[in-house]
Design a protein around this motif. Structure first.
Motif, PDB file in Angstrom:
ATOM      1  N   TYR A 107     -85.710 -73.832 -93.288  1.00  0.00           N
ATOM      2  CA  TYR A 107     -85.260 -75.379 -93.176  1.00  0.00           C
ATOM      3  C   TYR A 107     -83.848 -75.635 -93.985  1.00  0.00           C
ATOM      4  CZ  TYR A 107     -88.960 -76.234 -90.107  1.00  0.00           C
ATOM      5  OH  TYR A 107     -90.034 -75.910 -88.884  1.00  0.00           O
ATOM      6  N   SER A 110     -80.902 -77.468 -93.613  1.00  0.00           N
ATOM      7  CA  SER A 110     -80.903 -79.120 -93.401  1.00  0.00           C
ATOM      8  C   SER A 110     -80.481 -79.649 -94.498  1.00  0.00           C
ATOM      9  CB  SER A 110     -82.541 -79.233 -92.836  1.00  0.00           C
ATOM     10  OG  SER A 110     -83.205 -79.505 -93.909  1.00  0.00           O
TER      11      SER A 110
ATOM     12  N   VAL B  36     -97.203 -84.433 -91.102  1.00  0.00           N
ATOM     13  CA  VAL B  36     -96.167 -84.198 -90.204  1.00  0.00           C
ATOM     14  C   VAL B  36     -96.295 -84.500 -88.776  1.00  0.00           C
ATOM     15  CG1 VAL B  36     -94.555 -82.170 -89.779  1.00  0.00           C
ATOM     16  CG2 VAL B  36     -95.404 -82.361 -91.861  1.00  0.00           C
ATOM     17  N   ASN B  39     -91.684 -85.694 -84.570  1.00  0.00           N
ATOM     18  CA  ASN B  39     -90.225 -85.881 -85.054  1.00  0.00           C
ATOM     19  C   ASN B  39     -90.215 -86.350 -86.349  1.00  0.00           C
ATOM     20  OD1 ASN B  39     -89.006 -84.975 -82.599  1.00  0.00           O
ATOM     21  ND2 ASN B  39     -89.763 -86.798 -81.803  1.00  0.00           N
ATOM     22  N   ASN B  40     -91.068 -86.824 -86.985  1.00  0.00           N
ATOM     23  CA  ASN B  40     -91.191 -87.437 -88.424  1.00  0.00           C
ATOM     24  C   ASN B  40     -92.019 -86.985 -89.268  1.00  0.00           C
ATOM     25  OD1 ASN B  40     -89.732 -90.133 -87.801  1.00  0.00           O
ATOM     26  ND2 ASN B  40     -90.987 -89.780 -85.788  1.00  0.00           N
ATOM     27  N   SER B  41     -92.139 -87.347 -90.556  1.00  0.00           N
ATOM     28  CA  SER B  41     -93.006 -87.085 -91.663  1.00  0.00           C
ATOM     29  C   SER B  41     -93.251 -88.339 -92.539  1.00  0.00           C
ATOM     30  CB  SER B  41     -92.529 -85.782 -92.488  1.00  0.00           C
ATOM     31  OG  SER B  41     -92.080 -84.868 -91.678  1.00  0.00           O
ATOM     32  N   VAL B  63     -90.456 -78.904 -93.310  1.00  0.00           N
ATOM     33  CA  VAL B  63     -89.823 -79.591 -92.269  1.00  0.00           C
ATOM     34  C   VAL B  63     -88.263 -79.409 -92.811  1.00  0.00           C
ATOM     35  CG1 VAL B  63     -91.644 -80.795 -91.729  1.00  0.00           C
ATOM     36  CG2 VAL B  63     -90.306 -81.680 -93.478  1.00  0.00           C
ATOM     37  N   ASN B  66     -84.020 -83.724 -92.591  1.00  0.00           N
ATOM     38  CA  ASN B  66     -83.927 -85.009 -91.817  1.00  0.00           C
ATOM     39  C   ASN B  66     -85.248 -85.614 -90.980  1.00  0.00           C
ATOM     40  OD1 ASN B  66     -83.886 -83.389 -89.602  1.00  0.00           O
ATOM     41  ND2 ASN B  66     -81.794 -83.478 -89.018  1.00  0.00           N
ATOM     42  N   LYS B  67     -86.140 -84.683 -91.248  1.00  0.00           N
ATOM     43  CA  LYS B  67     -87.483 -85.234 -90.298  1.00  0.00           C
ATOM     44  C   LYS B  67     -88.322 -85.913 -91.484  1.00  0.00           C
ATOM     45  CE  LYS B  67     -90.826 -83.265 -87.682  1.00  0.00           C
ATOM     46  NZ  LYS B  67     -91.752 -82.071 -87.047  1.00  0.00           N
ATOM     47  N   THR B  69     -88.645 -88.747 -92.622  1.00  0.00           N
ATOM     48  CA  THR B  69     -88.173 -90.162 -92.209  1.00  0.00           C
ATOM     49  C   THR B  69     -89.244 -91.440 -92.994  1.00  0.00           C
ATOM     50  OG1 THR B  69     -89.781 -89.849 -90.452  1.00  0.00           O
ATOM     51  CG2 THR B  69     -87.635 -89.517 -90.005  1.00  0.00           C
TER      52      THR B  69
END
Ligand SMILES: [Fe+2]
Ligand SMILES: [Fe+2]
Lengths: 203, 245
Positions: A107, A110, B36, B39-41, B63, B66-67, B69
């Motif tokens: 990742y 990202s 995790v 869509n979030n962590s 991750v 942007n995950k 959150t």
């Protein structure tokens, strides 16, 4: 003269401190002007030429006070910007090391968005920082040229003092000395600040 | 920084980060945890400023940035959350869940972008993609505004400084011999925990929870019967004692 600091946001704080001292001196100058006015009044006709000079001294004090305040405000804003810049620079440094440590991470891309955002914030702060330094530098120059008038003012004061008769001469010469002394001290603070600013420009 | 998977099911995963052999000697070793979901962590007690690069690097292996959150800070201590100013630059749209009591203090670490979600004294529940994470009150253990995180599905209790022990960086992940381990916890709990009343109230509440793993911020994780052993040990320990270990 103390040594110029290596740390730029410490330098900014030092400029603010120097200009604070300049304000204090200018306030004393303003006192000198009202003393001079009192002496000139007592000296009567013979010191008539001195009276308008007291207005000039007053004006010089006022300009110095308001300009010092302005420079102080500018230094405070600059200090805020430089603190934010330190943070942004620090974040970029951290992200660079994350790229190094985590380069095999699936990742890692990202992080690019994060990096780009911080980079553009860093650029914005950099530009703001440069602009604020420039404005500060200009204001210091303006005040410095205003202070050149102090020498002329002191010379004229001495000339007028010699006309005022022996009873008042010493008091009025003292006024001239005060004006010159105060202007000299303020000028030194400004010179120091200007040197500080020029070290800031190198960053 | 090492990463360990503590729990995995279709809806979510628990990860532990720690045993950082590259950290400077003078700072206390800390365990960071992350849940995790789809869509979030939620990154829990993300740690000190010194740890930031290593942590972000470890997290980003798991991750995408942007995950991440949500952040959680159990309390205001520097080993918990002094990295906030940098997370704030990295994750500007994240939310930090932390005790309401500490909001105006924690903001001193530098928070211009992240949103502060103040946890009320009685606690609350965060739902991430259908996964419930409960913020359980643990006030005065040791901080006067302090929460644990409980996951009823994974049966994991992230207990912050409760259950902490000072250990070398190469210590095993799990408690192996409880009595041996208790020696390493004694001084920490007696000195840092100020209130017997708060402690006993916490023990009573936690006994009612189904806890398979208790995960402190320093030292080793308690598993199975060692969780119960810890609760008994803690209940019998007199805290708020000035000692030098
Ligand atoms: Fe703590
Ligand atoms: Fe701690």
């Amino acid at each position: 003269m103390t040594d110029l600091s290596q740390n730029y946001f410490v330098s900014v704080a030092e400029i603010a401190a120097k200009l604070d001292q300049a304000t204090t001196i200018a306030q004393k100058l303003s006192l000198t002007a009202s003393n001079a006015r009192a002496v000139a009044l007592r000296a009567g006709e013979r010191a008539a030429g001195f009276r308008p000079l007291t207005d000039f001294i007053d004006r010089l004090a006022e300009i110095t006070i308001s300009s010092s305040k302005k420079i102080n405000q500018m230094a405070a804003t600059l200090s805020q910007t430089s603190a934010e810049k330190v943070r942004a620079d620090g974040a970029i440094k951290h992200f660079n090391s994350v790229y190094k440590i985590a380069n095999e991470s699936p990742y890692i891309d990202s992080l690019d968005e994060v990096y780009e955002r911080c980079k553009s914030e860093q650029d914005r702060l950099e530009k703001t920082y440069r602009r604020q330094i420039e404005q500060l530098s200009e204001e210091l120059e303006t005040l410095s040229s205003e202070l050149r008038n102090a020498v002329i003012l002191a010379t004229l004061s001495r000339v007028e003092a010699s006309q005022a008769g022996s009873q008042y001469q010493d008091a009025l010469i003292n006024v001239a000395d005060n004006v010159e002394g105060a202007a000299g001290k303020i000028k030194n603070h400004i010179k120091y600040s200007q040197q500080m600013v020029s070290t800031l420009e190198e960053y | 920084m090492k990463t360990h998977k503590l729990f995995e099911c279709p809806s979510h995963t628990w990860l532990m980060f720690g045993r950082d052999d590259e950290k400077p000697e003078a700072i206390i070793d800390t365990n960071q945890y992350m849940v995790v979901t789809k869509n979030n962590s939620l990154l829990m007690d993300p740690g000190g400023i010194e740890l930031f690069s290593a942590m972000l690097a470890a997290v980003i292996k798991q991750v995408p940035a942007n995950k991440i959150t949500h952040l959680f800070a159990s309390h205001q201590d520097p080993d918990i959350i002094s990295s906030l100013g940098l997370w704030d630059q990295a994750l500007p749209s994240a939310t930090l869940h932390s005790p309401w009591l500490w909001e105006s203090f924690i903001r001193h670490f530098g928070m211009n972008n992240i949103n502060y979600s103040a946890i009320p004294d009685e606690g609350n529940t965060l739902k991430l993609d259908g996964v419930s994470l409960e913020f359980i009150p643990a006030h005065y253990l040791h901080s006067s505004g302090n929460f644990n995180v409980y996951d009823p599905e994974a049966k994991i209790l992230m207990s912050g400084d409760i259950g902490a022990a000072m250990e070398p960086v190469d210590a095993p992940l799990f408690v192996e011999d409880f009595d041996e381990h208790a020696k390493k916890m004694r001084m920490f709990h007696q000195r840092w925990m100020p209130s017997n009343e708060a402690k006993n109230d916490w023990v009573r509440r936690v006994r009612k929870l189904d806890v398979e793993m208790m995960c402190p911020q320093h030292g080793r994780i308690f598993k199975g019967d060692d969780v119960k052993r810890f609760l008994d040990w803690f209940e019998n320990l007199e805290v708020g004692v000035l000692n030098k270990g």
